[in-house]
Design a protein around this motif. Sequence first.
Motif, PDB file in Angstrom:
ATOM      1  N   SER A  63       0.840  -1.203   0.000  1.00  0.00           N
ATOM      2  CA  SER A  63       0.000   0.000   0.000  1.00  0.00           C
ATOM      3  C   SER A  63       0.873   1.250   0.000  1.00  0.00           C
ATOM      4  O   SER A  63       2.105   1.173  -0.071  1.00  0.00           O
ATOM      5  N   GLY A  64       0.231   2.399   0.105  1.00  0.00           N
ATOM      6  CA  GLY A  64       0.963   3.664   0.074  1.00  0.00           C
ATOM      7  C   GLY A  64       1.989   3.790   1.193  1.00  0.00           C
ATOM      8  O   GLY A  64       3.038   4.411   1.015  1.00  0.00           O
ATOM      9  N   THR A  65       1.697   3.195   2.332  1.00  0.00           N
ATOM     10  CA  THR A  65       2.645   3.270   3.451  1.00  0.00           C
ATOM     11  C   THR A  65       3.954   2.559   3.079  1.00  0.00           C
ATOM     12  O   THR A  65       5.038   2.993   3.464  1.00  0.00           O
ATOM     13  N   MET A  68       5.960   4.960   1.151  1.00  0.00           N
ATOM     14  CA  MET A  68       6.677   5.879   2.039  1.00  0.00           C
ATOM     15  C   MET A  68       7.933   5.190   2.589  1.00  0.00           C
ATOM     16  O   MET A  68       9.002   5.773   2.696  1.00  0.00           O
ATOM     17  N   PHE A  90      -0.744  12.510   7.675  1.00  0.00           N
ATOM     18  CA  PHE A  90       0.274  11.784   6.913  1.00  0.00           C
ATOM     19  C   PHE A  90       1.652  12.413   7.041  1.00  0.00           C
ATOM     20  O   PHE A  90       2.660  11.745   6.807  1.00  0.00           O
ATOM     21  N   THR A 136       4.051  16.280   2.200  1.00  0.00           N
ATOM     22  CA  THR A 136       2.835  15.610   1.719  1.00  0.00           C
ATOM     23  C   THR A 136       2.157  16.555   0.737  1.00  0.00           C
ATOM     24  O   THR A 136       1.799  17.672   1.115  1.00  0.00           O
ATOM     25  N   VAL A 138      -0.824  16.375  -0.968  1.00  0.00           N
ATOM     26  CA  VAL A 138      -2.182  16.600  -0.446  1.00  0.00           C
ATOM     27  C   VAL A 138      -2.317  15.739   0.795  1.00  0.00           C
ATOM     28  O   VAL A 138      -2.231  14.510   0.709  1.00  0.00           O
ATOM     29  N   THR A 140      -4.431  13.877   3.141  1.00  0.00           N
ATOM     30  CA  THR A 140      -5.791  13.364   3.010  1.00  0.00           C
ATOM     31  C   THR A 140      -6.610  13.580   4.276  1.00  0.00           C
ATOM     32  O   THR A 140      -7.830  13.421   4.271  1.00  0.00           O
ATOM     33  N   ASP A 165       5.249  12.895  -0.781  1.00  0.00           N
ATOM     34  CA  ASP A 165       4.190  11.905  -0.655  1.00  0.00           C
ATOM     35  C   ASP A 165       3.049  12.374  -1.550  1.00  0.00           C
ATOM     36  O   ASP A 165       2.307  13.295  -1.212  1.00  0.00           O
ATOM     37  N   VAL A 167       0.554  10.390  -2.578  1.00  0.00           N
ATOM     38  CA  VAL A 167      -0.465   9.332  -2.576  1.00  0.00           C
ATOM     39  C   VAL A 167      -1.821   9.911  -2.981  1.00  0.00           C
ATOM     40  O   VAL A 167      -2.555   9.303  -3.764  1.00  0.00           O
ATOM     41  N   GLN A 190      -4.482   3.301  -5.468  1.00  0.00           N
ATOM     42  CA  GLN A 190      -5.944   3.391  -5.288  1.00  0.00           C
ATOM     43  C   GLN A 190      -6.551   4.784  -5.369  1.00  0.00           C
ATOM     44  O   GLN A 190      -7.740   4.943  -5.170  1.00  0.00           O
ATOM     45  N   LYS A 191      -5.731   5.798  -5.652  1.00  0.00           N
ATOM     46  CA  LYS A 191      -6.312   7.150  -5.701  1.00  0.00           C
ATOM     47  C   LYS A 191      -6.316   7.618  -7.154  1.00  0.00           C
ATOM     48  O   LYS A 191      -6.878   6.938  -7.990  1.00  0.00           O
TER      49      LYS A 191
HETATM   50  N1  PMP Z   1      -0.097   9.264   2.307  1.00  0.00           N
HETATM   51  C1  PMP Z   1      -1.269   9.836   2.025  1.00  0.00           C
HETATM   52  C2  PMP Z   1      -1.289  11.277   1.640  1.00  0.00           C
HETATM   53  C3  PMP Z   1      -2.422   9.071   2.053  1.00  0.00           C
HETATM   54  O1  PMP Z   1      -3.591   9.634   1.758  1.00  0.00           O
HETATM   55  C4  PMP Z   1      -2.362   7.704   2.408  1.00  0.00           C
HETATM   56  C5  PMP Z   1      -3.608   6.838   2.447  1.00  0.00           C
HETATM   57  N2  PMP Z   1      -4.795   7.446   2.634  1.00  0.00           N
HETATM   58  C6  PMP Z   1      -1.122   7.164   2.702  1.00  0.00           C
HETATM   59  C7  PMP Z   1      -0.009   7.975   2.635  1.00  0.00           C
HETATM   60  C8  PMP Z   1      -0.968   5.751   3.104  1.00  0.00           C
HETATM   61  O2  PMP Z   1      -1.407   4.904   2.094  1.00  0.00           O
HETATM   62  P1  PMP Z   1      -2.001   3.460   2.427  1.00  0.00           P
HETATM   63  O3  PMP Z   1      -3.226   3.644   3.264  1.00  0.00           O
HETATM   64  O4  PMP Z   1      -2.311   2.920   1.050  1.00  0.00           O
HETATM   65  O5  PMP Z   1      -0.949   2.691   3.131  1.00  0.00           O
END
Ligand code: PMP
Length: 397
Positions: A63-65, A68, A90, A136, A138, A140, A165, A167, A190-191
């Motif tokens: 995932s996005g994490t 990172m 974030f 970051t 944006v 979220t 970041d 994401v 996923q975004k």
């Molecule tokens: N960074 C931002 C700006 C995000 O919006 C998110 C997820 N909403 C993440 C990192 C982490 O991504 P993930 O939930 O897919 O691990």
Amino acid sequence: MKNRTLLMIPGPIEFEPAVLAAMGAPTTSHVAPDFIEAFGQALERMRTTLLSTDGQPFIVTGSGTLAMELAGANLIEPGDRALVVNTGYFGDRFAALLEHYGAHVKQVTAAVGSRPSLEEVENALKQERFKLMAVTHVDTSTAVLTDVRELAALARRYEMLIVVDGVCSVAGEELRMTDWGVDVVLTASQKAISVPPGLALLVAGPRAMNAFRARRSPVASYYSDWNNWLPVMEAYEGRKVGYFATPAVNLVWALNVSLAQILAEGLDARFQRHRALGAACRQGIAALGLKQVPTPPEFAANTMSAPRYPQGVTGADLLPAIQKAGVTVAGGLHAGIRSEYFRIGHMGPTSIGDLLATFGAIETGLRQCGYRFEWGAGIAAAQAGYQDAMTPVTAKA
Ligand code: PMP
């Protein structure tokens, strides 16, 4: 009757049928010639989507994490100094992650819904030398957009890396890696990239790759170590087989379809469409008399919005009412204001029609909660905001 609700949260989002068809296609071998071609194309298209001429793309299951982590684990060595430009949840996560890998982290913060000024960031840079700045694009949790172009210019002037970041921004907000001098952009599928969750994506420019090669200590994470992934990415881009860990084959097929769609729309057109969706959503919210988390409005993202609940209305009442009216939006995320606002995603394939449907559902929900406003005002203002932003200035004259 279609038995579905419209998914308008800030990720995952509604995906294009062709992308979902790729997800549902029979799974190929990860060494099949056509998959090698698709993976190679996806890597090239990642670089193009980030407007990078010379970056190294990474496509990794996670995932996005994890994206990172792919940045933090490979660029930070114990004792390095890092600056986090924090605009929400974030930013907190990035600071914790960099500290986890041994960085001394300084944070430049702002009130919730605001962002640190360039002067505040520069003051921090004047006080000590940092290896890396993390931003970051944006956040979220607040819908705050940072000025990556100006922050990258600062990073160049103070000779440090800048890691973004993206994401909640990549393939929605304007982001020009090479022109702006951004060293690393990370994102997730996923975004606005518009592929179901499961891919961690990153492009690292030459300065970041050099910093990685100059490391004195081993990378503390095994799965994230670029030493393991670089030969695989180079192999697939050279249309050869590489293996470190089995790729998420269907997700990579889907990513390649989505990136082709993104590039077919054209990045400038896509940025403009997102600006128009952002303007539409903000104007619709304002017309309903609701405040928004980002202040001033110039700090507001175009991929998502964060309206505050009007007085007397709670999320516990409003969100299920919006859902019942056919649209799913998200509750608050930032710990300081969690119960005071909700979040609407408007990125990727989202159309103005989707957004108008969302305003229809929000208006229905607000009415049911007893909030008084002019019926249809949000829909009309969103419609006008979108058309205004999409109409070329010459056509308006
Ligand atoms: N960074 C931002 C700006 C995000 O919006 C998110 C997820 N909403 C993440 C990192 C982490 O991504 P993930 O939930 O897919 O691990």
